[in-house]
Structures are given as structure tokens and as C-alpha cells.
Design a protein around this motif. Structure first.
Motif, PDB file in Angstrom:
ATOM      1  N   TRP A 216     -28.615 -91.481  27.645  1.00 45.11           N
ATOM      2  CA  TRP A 216     -27.751 -92.412  26.907  1.00 45.11           C
ATOM      3  C   TRP A 216     -27.528 -91.941  25.469  1.00 45.11           C
ATOM      4  N   PHE A 217     -28.546 -91.409  24.840  1.00 38.55           N
ATOM      5  CA  PHE A 217     -28.373 -90.885  23.485  1.00 38.55           C
ATOM      6  C   PHE A 217     -27.426 -89.682  23.480  1.00 38.55           C
ATOM      7  N   SER A 218     -27.549 -88.829  24.493  1.00 40.60           N
ATOM      8  CA  SER A 218     -26.657 -87.666  24.592  1.00 40.60           C
ATOM      9  C   SER A 218     -25.219 -88.109  24.828  1.00 40.60           C
ATOM     10  N   ALA A 219     -25.036 -89.138  25.672  1.00 36.93           N
ATOM     11  CA  ALA A 219     -23.694 -89.655  25.934  1.00 36.93           C
ATOM     12  C   ALA A 219     -23.068 -90.212  24.659  1.00 36.93           C
ATOM     13  N   ALA A 220     -23.866 -90.903  23.833  1.00 35.73           N
ATOM     14  CA  ALA A 220     -23.360 -91.456  22.575  1.00 35.73           C
ATOM     15  C   ALA A 220     -22.903 -90.343  21.638  1.00 35.73           C
ATOM     16  N   ALA A 221     -23.698 -89.281  21.535  1.00 34.54           N
ATOM     17  CA  ALA A 221     -23.327 -88.154  20.670  1.00 34.54           C
ATOM     18  C   ALA A 221     -22.044 -87.487  21.159  1.00 34.54           C
ATOM     19  N   LEU A 222     -21.920 -87.332  22.472  1.00 37.02           N
ATOM     20  CA  LEU A 222     -20.737 -86.685  23.040  1.00 37.02           C
ATOM     21  C   LEU A 222     -19.489 -87.545  22.844  1.00 37.02           C
ATOM     22  N   PHE A 223     -19.625 -88.855  23.046  1.00 41.33           N
ATOM     23  CA  PHE A 223     -18.469 -89.750  22.969  1.00 41.33           C
ATOM     24  C   PHE A 223     -17.903 -89.834  21.554  1.00 41.33           C
ATOM     25  N   SER A 224     -18.721 -89.493  20.570  1.00 40.42           N
ATOM     26  CA  SER A 224     -18.237 -89.509  19.188  1.00 40.42           C
ATOM     27  C   SER A 224     -17.134 -88.477  18.964  1.00 40.42           C
ATOM     28  N   GLN A 225     -16.983 -87.538  19.904  1.00 40.32           N
ATOM     29  CA  GLN A 225     -15.964 -86.501  19.785  1.00 40.32           C
ATOM     30  C   GLN A 225     -14.598 -86.926  20.324  1.00 40.32           C
ATOM     31  N   VAL A 226     -14.504 -88.112  20.915  1.00 44.00           N
ATOM     32  CA  VAL A 226     -13.211 -88.608  21.399  1.00 44.00           C
ATOM     33  C   VAL A 226     -12.247 -88.762  20.220  1.00 44.00           C
ATOM     34  N   GLN A 227     -11.032 -88.265  20.383  1.00 49.46           N
ATOM     35  CA  GLN A 227     -10.000 -88.393  19.347  1.00 49.46           C
ATOM     36  C   GLN A 227      -9.103 -89.568  19.716  1.00 49.46           C
ATOM     37  N   GLU A 228      -9.468 -90.720  19.179  1.00 46.96           N
ATOM     38  CA  GLU A 228      -8.809 -91.976  19.529  1.00 46.96           C
ATOM     39  C   GLU A 228      -7.793 -92.374  18.470  1.00 46.96           C
ATOM     40  N   LYS A 229      -6.589 -92.702  18.913  1.00 49.73           N
ATOM     41  CA  LYS A 229      -5.560 -93.205  18.007  1.00 49.73           C
ATOM     42  C   LYS A 229      -5.792 -94.692  17.733  1.00 49.73           C
ATOM     43  N   PRO A 230      -5.507 -95.161  16.528  1.00 51.18           N
ATOM     44  CA  PRO A 230      -5.669 -96.588  16.230  1.00 51.18           C
ATOM     45  C   PRO A 230      -4.841 -97.441  17.186  1.00 51.18           C
ATOM     46  N   GLY A 231      -5.423 -98.554  17.629  1.00 57.49           N
ATOM     47  CA  GLY A 231      -4.735 -99.451  18.547  1.00 57.49           C
ATOM     48  C   GLY A 231      -4.341-100.748  17.880  1.00 57.49           C
ATOM     49  N   GLU A 232      -3.940-101.709  18.695  1.00 56.39           N
ATOM     50  CA  GLU A 232      -3.501-103.004  18.182  1.00 56.39           C
ATOM     51  C   GLU A 232      -4.697-103.796  17.662  1.00 56.39           C
TER      52      GLU A 232
END
Length: 430
Positions: free
Chosen positions: A208-224
Motif C-alpha cells: 500500500w505504501f508503494s502504491a501511494a508513492a507510485l500514484f503520486s506520479q499521475v498527471q491529473e488535470k484539475p476537475g470540476e
């Protein structure tokens, strides 16, 4: 470049060029985001399998000497505990334009709770150990609910329509293969030795800690965002979707009727344990669950991108078949071979995997933006309440007659299958 190459290998050329239902500005980021979300989901799914309340946590509670009444609370707490708060969580999350942070936070909470469980069971026994596990499981479920709301929104903004089911399917298949390897190792061990569970919990926490570190690399555009709306007030308003949105209401009803695809399996395991209480039983059931995930979720995911409605229908049919066969066997035979129980568990697990992939893809494709967040939070909160009710009803029926509870789940699965035909086909909608 490596992410783009792997992405093109996983997604067929026509789908890889498509950029449906996400902002044009996010199209160039799809390959990287797809791979980051995919590997995060694989780590998350593997962690879930290694801490399954139906198998691993149940056996762990027995090893530490926790009362049986506490064991019965594991599945309802983990499932409903992650769903019930989502109505308020969803209204809170939708106020923020960037939502991957909520998924990261939820993953860290889950990893921390699992590591704390390992510490607790290494120092406590009996009711004290059971209480610690249940208390940490409640907190774990809150983190899980946060991940559920955030993931569907982030995935809806970063992964195009037509690829979401494939992502869910690939993640399930890979994590299923990895869990299968772990289960074979577990079969070779003695499940009543505590260190085996400590290894599983520590590894799961690190996942779970590894998944959190990896997910921080998602390039997310601002939403509503909705501005400064009170979360609880907004949550109460969102419940009106069940009254005003026909297709959403039909989806929630169908999902509720298909709860039996998940809730019937603990009773199957209970029957098998009564007749085949050997040291390797846990390993074989974990192997059966992971095999079901490995061989079916990728297929379910590909099919869900064509029609998530049809996947729900087919998977519901398999779940109904499994419930029916279990009823027949329990009525006609005094003792059933372990391999038969494992095959039935495999069938029910395949059916439940299809129901999960189908409903997740269906919900992603139904709407976009904040409406998707509202759909997720409302449906999960309502299902969380119903899960507690159905769990209580089925437990009461099982106390009276185990055969009666099997008939109960057969009836609800049949109703769910018939109701699934009412669902609108949203996968092919523009």
C-alpha cells in the motif's frame, strides 16, 4: 517512452488512438497515466488479497484465539465500513480540483493499519487481539472508502472510455497470478503458525505504501468543483439522485440484488471447513480465489468495454449457477469432496469478479465530472447500509438453517439477473 510502448501492447491500436470522455488536453498523458494507475491498482489488489477477511483474517483471528463472534464481523466491517461514509466523503472530495491526493492518503491509511495489525497480533491474544484487529479494520475501511471515491474520479479523468474495463481486468489478472504464487507458498506452510500471517501483513502494508508513492506520479488535470458547499448538506441532496435519475436507480437496485455473489462464499468456506478442517485448506481457497481473478478479470475487462451491461448479466448468471449448485449439493449429499467445494468457490469467484468489473465500468461510463463522484458516493453508501442489513438477515437465517440462507442468496441472485436486463447499455453511448 517505455510506458507508451507497454501501453500500446496492452491496448489494441484502435482503442489506443481513442480519447473518449476525457479532456483533449489530457490525451497526450494517457499512456503514462494508464500505466501508473494500472500498477497502482495491481499493488492495491495484491494487498487486498493478502489481507482478505474471507480467508486470511478469518484464519488469523482463529490463530490468536479471538472469539468466533468477532470473526463474524470481519466481512461486514471491511465492506460496509468503506462504503457507508462515502456519501459525505464524496461531497467533500468533489470540492477539490485535484483528487489523486485523496487516493494517496487512503492508501497510506490502509498500509499503516495493516502494519499496526501485525504489531498487535504479535503482542496480544484472545479478545484483545480480536478487538485490535477489528478496530484497525474500521480505520482501514475508511481509507479504503477514500480510495474508492478518488480512484473512480481520477481514472475517469485520465483513462479514456473504452479502456477502463481493460485496465481493471489487467490489474485483476496480474494481481491474481501473484496471489496464486503466494497461495502455493502458503499451502506448503502450517497456517496455524503466527509468523506466516505476520509476513503476509507486513508485505501487504508495504504494498500500500508503494502504491501511494507510485500514484503520486499521475498527471491529473484539475476537475470540476462546487465551491464551499457543506459536505453533509451536499450529501443529503445527492440522495435525491435515487429518486430523479431512473437509470442510476436501476443500477443501484441491480447491484443490491447481486450482493449475494460475494456474501454466499463465506458460507461455502464454512461448509468446507466443517468437513475438511486441514492445515492447507486456507491455502487452497486463497489459490482458488486468485486463480479466478487471474483467468477471468482480463476477459471481463475487455468485454466490459464493449458492454458492461452484458458483463453484469453473464456474471450474474454464473453467480446464480454457483448458488444453485451449492443448494443442490447441500440437499443431496452428506459430505462433499474438498475439490468440489474449491470448484464451486472458483465458479462463484469468477462470477463475482465479473459483477465487480461490470459494475465498476458501468459506473465509470454512466457520467463524467462531479456527477460521476456523486454516483460513486451515493451508490456505495446505500450499498453499505444494505450490506449490513443483508448480512444481518443472512446471519439470522443461517442461525436457523444453513440451507435456508443458501436458498436466500439463490433467490436474490435470480432477481439480480432478471433486473440486470433493465439496465441501459452505457458503454456504447457517446
Amino acid at each position: 517512452m517505455a510506458a507508451k510502448t507497454i501501453y500500446q501492447l496492452l491496448i489494441n491500436e484502435e482503442d489506443a488512438r481513442a480519447c473518449r470522455d476525457i479532456p483533449d488536453s489530457a490525451c497526450t498523458k494517457v499512456p503514462k497515466n494508464f500505466m501508473v494507475v494500472l500498477f497502482s491498482q495491481i499493488l492495491l489488489s495484491l494487498g487486498d488479497s493478502l489481507t482478505s477477511p474471507k480467508t486470511v483474517l478469518t484464519w488469523l483471528m482463529t490463530v490468536v484465539g479471538a472469539p468466533p463472534a468477532m470473526v463474524a464481523l470481519l466481512v461486514p466491517i471491511r465492506e460496509s465500513g468503506s462504503m457507508l461514509p462515502q456519501l459525505a466523503i464524496g461531497a467533500w472530495v468533489r470540492r477539490y480540483a485535484i483528487r489523486k491526493t485523496f487516493w494517496i492518503t487512503g492508501s497510506i491509511i490502509q498500509g499503516s493499519c495493516v502494519l499496526a495489525m501485525a504489531f498487535a497480533v504479535s503482542h496480544l491474544r484472545g479478545a484483545a487481539a480480536g478487538s485490535a484487529i477489528i478496530g484497525l479494520l474500521i480505520l482501514f475501511s475508511l481509507g479504503r472508502g477514500l480510495c474508492s471515491v478518488a480512484m473512480k474520479d481520477v481514472q475517469g479523468k485520465t483513462v479514456p472510455k473504452g479502456q477502463r474495463g481493460q485496465l481493471i481486468g489487467i490489474a485483476g489478472t496480474v494481481s491474481g497470478v501473484l496471489t496464486l504464487l503466494v497461495s502455493f507458498w502458503l499451502v506448503a506452510q502450517e497456517p496455524n503458525i503466527l509468523w506466516v500471517y505476520l509476513v503476509l501483513l507486513i508485505v501487504a502494508g508495504l504494498l500500500w505504501f508503494s502504491a501511494a508513492a507510485l500514484f503520486s506520479q499521475v498527471q491529473e488535470k484539475p476537475g470540476e468543483t462546487d465551491g464551499g458547499v457543506n459536505a453533509l448538506q451536499q450529501a443529503w441532496q445527492n440522495l435525491s439522485l435515487l429518486k430523479t435519475d431512473l437509470h442510476f436507480r436501476q443500477f443501484v437496485i441491480c447491484r443490491a440484488l447481486l450482493l449475494g455473489s460475494a456474501l454466499v462464499t463465506p458460507f461455502l468456506v464454512l461448509l468446507a471447513q466443517q468437513q475438511h478442517n486441514t492445515g492447507q485448506t486456507l491455502g487452497w481457497f486463497l489459490a482458488s480465489a486468485s486463480l479466478a481473478s487471474a483467468i477471468s478479470t482480463f476477459i471481463w475487462g475487455k468485454a466490459a468495454d464493449r458492454s458492461s451491461r452484458n458483463v453484469i448479466i453473464i456474471a450474474a448468471g454464473l453467480a446464480l449457477l454457483g448458488c444453485g449448485l451449492l443448494v443442490v449439493l447441500h440437499m443431496m449429499l452428506q459430505e462433499v469432496a474438498l475439490v468440489v467445494y474449491l470448484l464451486l468457490f472458483l465458479l462463484l469467484s469468477i462470477g463475482h469478479a465479473g459483477v465487480r468489473v461490470g459494475r465498476k465500468t458501468y459506473l465509470l461510463d454512466m457520467a463524467s465530472g462531479n456527477k460521476r463522484t456523486d454516483y460513486v458516493s451515493v451508490s456505495n453508501s446505500v450499498i453499505g447500509v444494505l450490506l449490513l442489513i443483508v448480512g444481518a438477515v443472512s446471519s439470522a437465517i443461517a442461525w436457523w438453517s444453513l440451507l435456508a440462507v443458501l436458498w436466500f442468496f439463490f433467490a436474490t441472485s435470480l432477481a439480480g439477473l432478471l433486473y440486470a436486463f433493465k439496465l441501459l447499455d452505457v458503454s456504447n453511448a457517446s
